[in-house]
Design a protein around this motif. Structure first.
Motif, PDB file in Angstrom:
ATOM      1  N   GLY A 123       0.912  -1.357   0.197  1.00 34.71           N
ATOM      2  CA  GLY A 123      -0.151  -0.074  -0.326  1.00 34.71           C
ATOM      3  C   GLY A 123       1.242   1.022  -0.084  1.00 34.71           C
ATOM      4  O   GLY A 123       2.498   1.142  -0.528  1.00 34.71           O
ATOM      5  N   PHE A 124       0.085   2.803   0.555  1.00 32.52           N
ATOM      6  CA  PHE A 124       0.428   3.660   0.419  1.00 32.52           C
ATOM      7  C   PHE A 124       0.335   4.604   1.587  1.00 32.52           C
ATOM      8  O   PHE A 124      -0.628   4.209   2.385  1.00 32.52           O
ATOM      9  CB  PHE A 124       0.587   4.781  -0.996  1.00 32.52           C
ATOM     10  N   HIS A 125       1.084   5.631   1.846  1.00 30.23           N
ATOM     11  CA  HIS A 125       0.115   6.589   3.145  1.00 30.23           C
ATOM     12  C   HIS A 125       0.705   5.849   4.059  1.00 30.23           C
ATOM     13  O   HIS A 125       0.016   6.328   4.983  1.00 30.23           O
ATOM     14  CB  HIS A 125      -1.467   7.200   3.147  1.00 30.23           C
ATOM     15  N   MET A 126       1.425   4.706   4.473  1.00 29.89           N
ATOM     16  CA  MET A 126       1.906   4.723   5.250  1.00 29.89           C
ATOM     17  C   MET A 126       3.243   4.933   6.823  1.00 29.89           C
ATOM     18  O   MET A 126       4.184   5.960   5.859  1.00 29.89           O
ATOM     19  CB  MET A 126       2.578   2.912   5.471  1.00 29.89           C
ATOM     20  N   PRO A 132       5.152   2.351  15.956  1.00 29.52           N
ATOM     21  CA  PRO A 132       4.504   0.996  17.291  1.00 29.52           C
ATOM     22  C   PRO A 132       3.453   0.897  17.172  1.00 29.52           C
ATOM     23  O   PRO A 132       3.331   2.281  18.590  1.00 29.52           O
ATOM     24  CB  PRO A 132       5.989   0.462  17.357  1.00 29.52           C
ATOM     25  N   GLY A 133       2.638   0.816  16.962  1.00 23.19           N
ATOM     26  CA  GLY A 133       1.235   0.638  17.656  1.00 23.19           C
ATOM     27  C   GLY A 133       0.162   1.827  17.322  1.00 23.19           C
ATOM     28  O   GLY A 133      -1.289   1.727  17.772  1.00 23.19           O
ATOM     29  N   SER A 134       0.526   2.909  16.400  1.00 25.40           N
ATOM     30  CA  SER A 134       0.372   3.730  15.485  1.00 25.40           C
ATOM     31  C   SER A 134      -0.034   4.168  14.801  1.00 25.40           C
ATOM     32  O   SER A 134       0.539   5.221  13.727  1.00 25.40           O
ATOM     33  CB  SER A 134       0.501   5.438  16.602  1.00 25.40           C
ATOM     34  N   GLU A 135       0.498   2.800  13.431  1.00 26.81           N
ATOM     35  CA  GLU A 135       0.054   2.722  12.203  1.00 26.81           C
ATOM     36  C   GLU A 135      -0.796   3.133  11.822  1.00 26.81           C
ATOM     37  O   GLU A 135      -2.370   3.032  11.837  1.00 26.81           O
ATOM     38  CB  GLU A 135       1.179   1.143  11.829  1.00 26.81           C
ATOM     39  N   ASN A 136      -0.526   4.143  10.428  1.00 28.17           N
ATOM     40  CA  ASN A 136      -1.122   4.566   8.687  1.00 28.17           C
ATOM     41  C   ASN A 136      -1.512   3.839   8.005  1.00 28.17           C
ATOM     42  O   ASN A 136       0.039   3.661   8.230  1.00 28.17           O
ATOM     43  CB  ASN A 136      -1.015   6.102   9.361  1.00 28.17           C
ATOM     44  N   GLY A 137      -2.088   3.809   7.074  1.00 28.15           N
ATOM     45  CA  GLY A 137      -2.002   3.650   5.902  1.00 28.15           C
ATOM     46  C   GLY A 137      -3.204   3.060   5.193  1.00 28.15           C
ATOM     47  O   GLY A 137      -4.445   2.677   6.082  1.00 28.15           O
ATOM     48  N   ILE A 138      -2.997   2.778   3.582  1.00 29.35           N
ATOM     49  CA  ILE A 138      -4.270   2.688   2.588  1.00 29.35           C
ATOM     50  C   ILE A 138      -3.547   1.060   2.234  1.00 29.35           C
ATOM     51  O   ILE A 138      -1.723   2.121   1.586  1.00 29.35           O
ATOM     52  CB  ILE A 138      -4.663   3.495   2.240  1.00 29.35           C
ATOM     53  N   TYR A 139      -3.712  -0.212   2.438  1.00 29.44           N
ATOM     54  CA  TYR A 139      -3.210  -1.628   1.487  1.00 29.44           C
ATOM     55  C   TYR A 139      -4.619  -1.874   1.092  1.00 29.44           C
ATOM     56  O   TYR A 139      -5.378  -2.119   1.960  1.00 29.44           O
ATOM     57  CB  TYR A 139      -2.220  -1.782   2.778  1.00 29.44           C
ATOM     58  N   VAL A 140      -4.218  -2.858   0.348  1.00 27.89           N
ATOM     59  CA  VAL A 140      -4.599  -4.517   0.277  1.00 27.89           C
ATOM     60  C   VAL A 140      -4.029  -5.619   0.314  1.00 27.89           C
ATOM     61  O   VAL A 140      -2.990  -5.271   0.728  1.00 27.89           O
ATOM     62  CB  VAL A 140      -4.435  -4.202  -1.966  1.00 27.89           C
ATOM     63  N   ASP A 141      -5.136  -6.320   1.193  1.00 28.96           N
ATOM     64  CA  ASP A 141      -4.059  -7.909   1.141  1.00 28.96           C
ATOM     65  C   ASP A 141      -5.222  -8.629   0.810  1.00 28.96           C
ATOM     66  O   ASP A 141      -6.459  -8.001  -0.207  1.00 28.96           O
ATOM     67  CB  ASP A 141      -4.090  -7.649   2.942  1.00 28.96           C
ATOM     68  N   ALA A 142      -5.240  -9.814   0.816  1.00 29.57           N
ATOM     69  CA  ALA A 142      -6.284 -11.075  -0.247  1.00 29.57           C
ATOM     70  C   ALA A 142      -6.623 -12.026   1.155  1.00 29.57           C
ATOM     71  O   ALA A 142      -4.815 -12.341   2.029  1.00 29.57           O
ATOM     72  CB  ALA A 142      -5.117 -11.859  -1.380  1.00 29.57           C
TER      73      ALA A 142
END
Length: 202
Positions: free
Chosen positions: A47-50, A54-64
Motif C-alpha cells: 500500500g501507500f500513505h504508510m 509502533p502501535g500507531s501505524e497509518n496507511g491504505i493498503y490492499v490485502d488478500a
C-alpha cells in the motif's frame, strides 16, 4: 533466478517503505508481484500513505484473504484497521503461487485489481472505494501476522498521475528458448570464433 525480497513477519505490524519515492500526495499507483507461504489468513499487505510509530501505524493498503478468497482495500489509522471495500476473487488463492496486484489512488477514489501471474490483467477494477482524509506517508509493504512469509519479485510505484511500472511477463517463469541440438552447436561455434585465448610466447 531473479532477485527477490523475502519479508518475514513477527509480532505487531511490521513494514518496509521506500524513502526514494518520498511522501505521497496526489494520484498514486503501486504494483506488486507477490506470493506467500505459511499463510494463516492474510496473504500480503501492499500500500501507500504508510506512516506512524509502533502501535500507531497509518496507511491504505490492499490485502488478500485466504479463508474467504477475497481482496480487500484496507485502512490502518492509529494502529486500528478497517475494511473500506471487499470483493470476491474470480480465482482460488493458493500458497506459493505468484499474483499480480495493482492498487491505485485517483483523487479520492481508491481501487484495486488482482490476478494470477501469467493470466490477462482484468479490464475492470475489482474493488473501488472513496477515501478523502489520508494523505502523505510512503509506499511500501507490511504485515501483522507472525510467521507469515512473503516474497516480492517486483514492486513498482507511479506518482503524479503516472502508471506504476509492472514486472515483465516472464520474470518468475522465464520461457525456455526453443533450441535444437544443432542450434546449440552453432552457438558454441560462434562463441569459439569470438573468443581469442592468449598464447604464451617465449
Amino acid at each position: 533466478m531473479p532477485t527477490r525480497l523475502q519479508f518475514l513477519t513477527g509480532s505487531g505490524v511490521r513494514g518496509l517503505v521506500s524513502d526514494s519515492v518520498g511522501e505521497l500526495y496526489g494520484d498514486t499507483e503501486i504494483f506488486g508481484l507477490v506470493r506467500g507461504n505459511e499463510i494463516h489468513r492474510t496473504m500480503f499487505e501492499l500500500g501507500f500513505h504508510m506512516s506512524g510509530s509502533p502501535g500507531s501505524e497509518n496507511g491504505i493498503y490492499v490485502d488478500a484473504q485466504m479463508n474467504t478468497n477475497e481482496v480487500r482495500i484496507m485502512q490502518r489509522r492509529g494502529g486500528s484497521t478497517s475494511a473500506l471495500e471487499t470483493a470476491e476473487l474470480p480465482f482460488t488463492l493458493e500458497e506459493d503461487e505468484w499474483y499480480r496486484v495493482l492498487l491505485k489512488r485517483q483523487a479520492e477514489s481508491v481501487q484495486v485489481k488482482m490476478w494470477p501471474d501469467g493470466a490477462e490483467e482484468p479490464a475492470d477494477w475489482q474493488a473501488v472505494t472513496i477515501q478523502s482524509n489520508m494523505f502523505g506517508g510512503k509506499a511500501g509493504i507490511s504485515h501483522s501476522t507472525p510467521g507469515n512469509v512473503n516474497e516480492y519479485a517486483y514492486v513498482g510505484v507511479g506518482i503524479g498521475g503516472l502508471e506504476a511500472p509492472q514486472a515483465p511477463d516472464d520474470l518468475v517463469n522465464p520461457v525456455d528458448p526453443d533450441l535444437t541440438a544443432e542450434d546449440i552447436r552453432a552457438l558454441c561455434l560462434t562463441y569459439k570464433r569470438q573468443v581469442t585465448l592468449p598464447t604464451n610466447e617465449s
